[in-house]
Scaffold this active site. Structure first.
Site, PDB file in Angstrom:
ATOM      1  N   ALA A  40       0.823  -1.215   0.000  1.00 44.43           N
ATOM      2  CA  ALA A  40       0.000   0.000   0.000  1.00 44.43           C
ATOM      3  C   ALA A  40       0.851   1.255   0.000  1.00 44.43           C
ATOM      4  O   ALA A  40       1.803   1.376   0.782  1.00 44.43           O
ATOM      5  CB  ALA A  40      -0.932   0.020   1.208  1.00 44.43           C
ATOM      6  N   GLY A  45       6.755   0.793   5.409  1.00 44.59           N
ATOM      7  CA  GLY A  45       7.621  -0.121   4.662  1.00 44.59           C
ATOM      8  C   GLY A  45       7.610   0.157   3.176  1.00 44.59           C
ATOM      9  O   GLY A  45       8.655   0.132   2.513  1.00 44.59           O
ATOM     10  N   CYS A  46       6.439   0.443   2.637  1.00 39.62           N
ATOM     11  CA  CYS A  46       6.320   0.707   1.200  1.00 39.62           C
ATOM     12  C   CYS A  46       6.996   2.016   0.827  1.00 39.62           C
ATOM     13  O   CYS A  46       7.582   2.137  -0.247  1.00 39.62           O
ATOM     14  CB  CYS A  46       4.855   0.697   0.781  1.00 39.62           C
ATOM     15  SG  CYS A  46       4.096  -0.929   1.043  1.00 39.62           S
ATOM     16  N   THR A  47       6.944   2.989   1.717  1.00 40.39           N
ATOM     17  CA  THR A  47       7.638   4.260   1.484  1.00 40.39           C
ATOM     18  C   THR A  47       9.146   4.032   1.491  1.00 40.39           C
ATOM     19  O   THR A  47       9.859   4.533   0.610  1.00 40.39           O
ATOM     20  CB  THR A  47       7.230   5.299   2.542  1.00 40.39           C
ATOM     21  OG1 THR A  47       5.822   5.544   2.409  1.00 40.39           O
ATOM     22  CG2 THR A  47       7.990   6.596   2.363  1.00 40.39           C
ATOM     23  N   ALA A  50      10.035   2.257  -1.808  1.00 42.09           N
ATOM     24  CA  ALA A  50       9.898   3.156  -2.959  1.00 42.09           C
ATOM     25  C   ALA A  50      11.008   4.200  -2.978  1.00 42.09           C
ATOM     26  O   ALA A  50      11.579   4.494  -4.040  1.00 42.09           O
ATOM     27  CB  ALA A  50       8.526   3.831  -2.939  1.00 42.09           C
TER      28      ALA A  50
END
Length: 155
Positions: A40, A45-47, A50
């Site tokens: 998401a 974690g995704c930030t 990315a």
């Protein structure tokens, strides 16, 4: 659940990016592509993952790779994520998780000791002919891009 392996043909897809424009894997034939699936936009974690791709993008592109991030988020949320974190590669919306399914990036996983169904954080390296070179499932967000660069011998 589908699991892809080196040598398999990468499932083709056409998805909307953060600007509502369509991106097709087929149109990237002749290039090396890194496709990564994450749970998401704008989560910690995704930030991290990315931003690691963003910070490594110049060396990845210099080595001939195009990076695509895929999540179940809407194009509007992906645009927000891209703008908020200065991301410089395409983020693709797979809202019905059909592409996740085709790559085996959706399925049962462990989350805090519980079995749940959801996104399996996964990364695929695809060669110019559209074949899987590397398929990594259940990767950790932190340090993943550095490990991927070492695996690909990219400084």
């Amino acid at each position: 659940m589908t699991t892809l392996h080196p040598g398999d043909i990468a499932p083709d897809f056409t998805l909307a990016d953060q600007d509502g424009q369509t991106v097709s894997l087929h149109d990237l034939r002749g290039r090396q592509v890194i496709v990564y699936f994450y749970p998401a936009a704008m989560t910690p974690g995704c930030t991290t993952q990315a931003c690691d791709f963003r910070d490594s993008l110049s060396s990845l592109e210099a080595a001939g790779f195009t990076v695509l991030g895929v999540s179940r988020d809407t194009p509007v949320k992906l645009r927000e994520f891209r703008e908020r974190d200065g991301l410089t590669f395409s983020l693709l919306a797979d809202e019905d998780h059909a592409v996740h399914d085709a790559y085996g990036a959706w399925g049962e996983k462990m989350n805090y000791g519980k079995r749940i169904e959801g996104v399996r954080r996964s990364t695929f390296v695809i060669d110019p002919e559209g074949r899987i070179v590397h398929a990594q499932y259940n990767v950790k967000a932190t340090g993943h891009v550095a490990r991927l660069r070492r695996m690909l011998s990219i400084d």
